[in-house]
Scaffold this motif. Structure first.
Motif, PDB file in Angstrom:
ATOM      1  N   ASN A 136      24.937  18.740   2.300  1.00 52.30           N
ATOM      2  CA  ASN A 136      25.833  18.397   1.191  1.00 52.30           C
ATOM      3  C   ASN A 136      27.103  19.235   1.167  1.00 52.30           C
ATOM      4  O   ASN A 136      28.078  18.856   0.537  1.00 52.30           O
ATOM      5  N   TYR A 137      27.112  20.371   1.866  1.00 53.80           N
ATOM      6  CA  TYR A 137      28.308  21.197   1.872  1.00 53.80           C
ATOM      7  C   TYR A 137      29.499  20.409   2.425  1.00 53.80           C
ATOM      8  O   TYR A 137      30.567  20.413   1.823  1.00 53.80           O
ATOM      9  N   GLU A 138      29.320  19.732   3.536  1.00 53.11           N
ATOM     10  CA  GLU A 138      30.406  18.938   4.135  1.00 53.11           C
ATOM     11  C   GLU A 138      30.809  17.794   3.214  1.00 53.11           C
ATOM     12  O   GLU A 138      31.982  17.507   3.049  1.00 53.11           O
ATOM     13  N   TRP A 139      29.808  17.115   2.621  1.00 59.06           N
ATOM     14  CA  TRP A 139      30.104  16.023   1.687  1.00 59.06           C
ATOM     15  C   TRP A 139      30.923  16.540   0.515  1.00 59.06           C
ATOM     16  O   TRP A 139      31.916  15.944   0.114  1.00 59.06           O
ATOM     17  N   CYS A 140      30.523  17.667  -0.047  1.00 56.67           N
ATOM     18  CA  CYS A 140      31.194  18.245  -1.204  1.00 56.67           C
ATOM     19  C   CYS A 140      32.637  18.605  -0.858  1.00 56.67           C
ATOM     20  O   CYS A 140      33.566  18.311  -1.609  1.00 56.67           O
TER      21      CYS A 140
END
Length: 131
Positions: free
Chosen positions: A96-100
């Motif tokens: 989720n870090y990349e998505w965020c």
């Protein structure tokens, strides 16, 4: 006929320009801040008003994960840089870090920085941006 069409076109062009300016002012002038969990001590609207002395509260909401999120017409004077932050969702795993990061940059392309953080007893995507 040509004269009537050019008047209609001019009216339409002016209408579109006025609407575009209003949309830009709303989008560029708004600053959000998360002030904690809803329902703890005072209601969200009261909390936003007392936090933002000197600025207008546009909206107070508990709809994002039951967190009091305030939208102001500009950054409140007592905020340190970066002045604006908004929650974009829940981070459930390390991917989720990349998505965020991408979600925040797409929403605020000039200054947005998204990161998954443990805040208010939840793992949320926090988007920090300058206005």
């Amino acid at each position: 006929m040509t004269n009537q069409m050019s008047k209609s076109f001019c009216f339409f062009a002016i209408l579109v320009l006025v609407l575009a300016v209003q949309i830009i002012e709303i989008e560029c002038g708004e600053c959000s801040q998360i002030l904690g969990k809803c329902g703890e001590v005072e209601d969200c609207t009261t909390r936003c008003k007392s936090y933002a002395s000197g600025v207008r509260v546009l909206k107070a909401s508990c709809s994002f994960l039951n967190l009091c999120t305030c939208s102001f017409d500009r950054p409140p004077p007592k905020l340190a840089a970066p002045p604006c932050a908004i929650g974009l969702g829940v981070c459930t795993n390390e991917h989720n870090y990349e998505w965020c990061k991408k979600e925040c940059q797409s929403k605020y392309p000039n200054s947005g920085f998204g990161n998954c953080v443990k805040e208010f007893d939840q793992n949320i995507c926090l988007c920090v941006y300058y206005n």
